[in-house]
Scaffold this motif. Structure first.
Motif: not given
Length: 499
Positions: A375-380
């Motif tokens: 959701h924060a558009k960061l890598k898992p």
């Protein structure tokens, strides 16, 4: 059980495998005890396979080693060895194999053994564990540790010699906790009913100390606190020179430990600034849910049999949480997000009784981390097992393609260097970053800044070749002239040549 015919090439590939931690060969003449030993050893370790019906032939062709059973029925004792002669039965799958054109060599039995959540022993009570390419016999003390690591037994039930049920009942944290429960329960009754102590010996159990003791490490005589450290670097393997200040050690009952750890990690994170594609420096931030769930899992599900603290390291571009103990029971990195297994069920259950439990959605912790990072558009997050530890790494690396981030930066800046681009994208390698620049160059979007080379090398958007008076040459709102360039595609060979 299936019967399958292999081609000669398939059989040769099978015979070419080297014996290892996960693979072995056994003769069709092997005794039941030999079969028991390897089956239990694999189940007690990480699982694996072995093929019964292969000899250690030193001469002749490789296929000469294939000396199986004349019929499938002749190998029935193998199944008995793994199901009836060991305790408990080993989880296995069996497949009978023969080689096309070499049917006279007989049937070999391929056994696939799953990693088991319990400890298996052979008929005489001995326990073996697979280590590299051998089956190692273990003693009574190692067996206890094996059972604990598998979750077959739980260390949270261990009695503490110098910490009594009466002392546990007098802890302030227990009183505060019971004040939130309904119906009201006396501390001594709660300790007894929840099996937090042995009523016969009067000794408290580890689970009670972890949950309610003011200083769990003091009464458990094992290190079970949390250490939080700040490293001012992005390198994968930092050293002392990167350490900022003195690491903070947090010691408290489990619920308070989680609260205080989250607050300390958040404090360190907020002191870090990162470069954004807009060109501005902003405060580093991670989804609060992601951090919380990883810390909660570390405290609740760590292996308390290991005398070591949870270590949390805050870097310029990531947070690493290192928790004592490998994954318990049947859990693996592959089923981490689909299966459940609680190493410390009492701690997990009772901490859930707090008014605002940190493990509110039991079984959803790491899934929540994955969702919040997306959701924060960061890598898992990355999960790994290193020696006897489980490590979770939360990276501050955008999901957007590096090319998009570079172009977003150049929309408001005249040029970008390799160092700045790596800061923006989270890419560590200079050469990998160059490949991103080359991709954009090959589509006709960017070009090198003339007169800058070596360490000063930089890239810019392709400059205008149209008249300065034409509307097309000016970016809206920027006053900077640009030519609208249609991207041109090159063949792979030409792109490679330009690189």
């Amino acid at each position: 059980m299936e019967t399958r015919t292999l081609t000669a090439d398939e059989a040769l590939d099978l015979l070419a495998r080297g014996e290892s931690h996960f693979w072995d060969f056994k003769s069709s003449m092997s005794s039941g005890k030999v079969i028991q030993k390897i089956g239990c050893a694999l189940a007690n370790a990480d699982g694996g396979e072995f093929l019964v019906g292969v000899e250690d032939v030193k001469t002749g062709s490789a296929l000469d080693r294939w000396k199986g059973f004349a019929s499938v029925e002749d190998g029935n004792h193998i199944m008995q060895s793994l199901s009836s002669d060991v305790s408990p039965s080993v989880p296995y799958l069996a497949e009978w194999l023969q080689v096309n054109g070499h049917e006279s060599a007989g049937f070999a039995c391929l056994l696939s053994i799953r990693k088991s959540p319990v400890v298996h022993e052979i008929s005489d009570g001995t326990v073996y564990v697979r280590r590299n390419a051998s089956n190692a016999k273990i003693d009574a003390a190692e067996r206890v540790n094996l059972a604990l690591s598998k979750g077959a037994e739980t260390y949270e039930n261990q009695e503490l010699g110098d910490y009594t049920a009466d002392e546990l009942a007098q802890e302030d944290e227990l009183a505060n906790f019971l004040g939130t429960l309904s119906p009201k329960t006396a501390p001594a009754d709660f300790v007894r009913k929840q099996r937090l102590a042995n009523v016969e010996t009067g000794k408290a159990r580890l689970s009670g100390a972890i949950l309610f003791a003011e200083s769990p490490s003091a009464v458990a005589t094992k290190r079970c606190a949390v250490k939080v450290a700040r490293y001012e670097t992005k390198v994968e393997k930092p050293d002392r020179k990167h350490l900022s200040g003195v690491p903070v050690t947090i010691e408290a009952p489990a619920y308070r430990l989680i609260e205080q750890t989250i607050a300390e990690v958040q404090r360190l994170i907020e002191a870090v600034s990162v470069l954004k594609p807009t060109g501005e420096f902003e405060q580093l931030s991670y989804p609060p849910e992601a951090l919380k769930e990883v810390i909660v899992n570390a405290v609740i599900h760590r292996d308390y049999n290991i005398s070591d603290d949870i270590v949390i390291r805050v870097f310029d571009n990531r947070v690493e949480v290192k928790s004592p103990g490998r994954l318990p029971g049947h859990m693996t990195l592959d089923n981490l997000l689909t299966d459940r297994f609680s190493r410390n069920p009492t701690i997990n259950r009772l901490i859930n009784k707090y008014p605002d439990p940190p493990n509110k959605d039991i079984g959803e912790g790491l899934k929540t981390t994955m969702r919040s990072m997306a959701h924060a558009k960061l890598k898992p997050p990355r999960f790994a097992q290193e020696d006897n530890y489980f490590v979770v790494t939360i990276e501050h690396t955008p999901l957007a393609r590096p090319q998009e981030i570079v172009l977003q930066y150049l929309a408001s800046h005249d040029e970008v260097t390799n160092a700045i681009a790596r800061e923006l994208t989270g890419i560590n390698s200079e050469n990998t970053m160059k490949e991103v620049f080359y991709d954009l160059r090959d589509t006709g979007v960017i070009e090198r800044v003339p007169g800058k080379g070596g360490n000063r090398s930089a890239w810019r958007l392709v400059q205008s070749t149209t008249s300065a008076d034409t509307p097309e040459a000016t970016d809206a709102g920027s006053g900077r002239r640009r030519q609208r360039v249609q991207p041109r595609r090159l063949s792979r060979s030409k792109r490679r040549g330009k690189k």
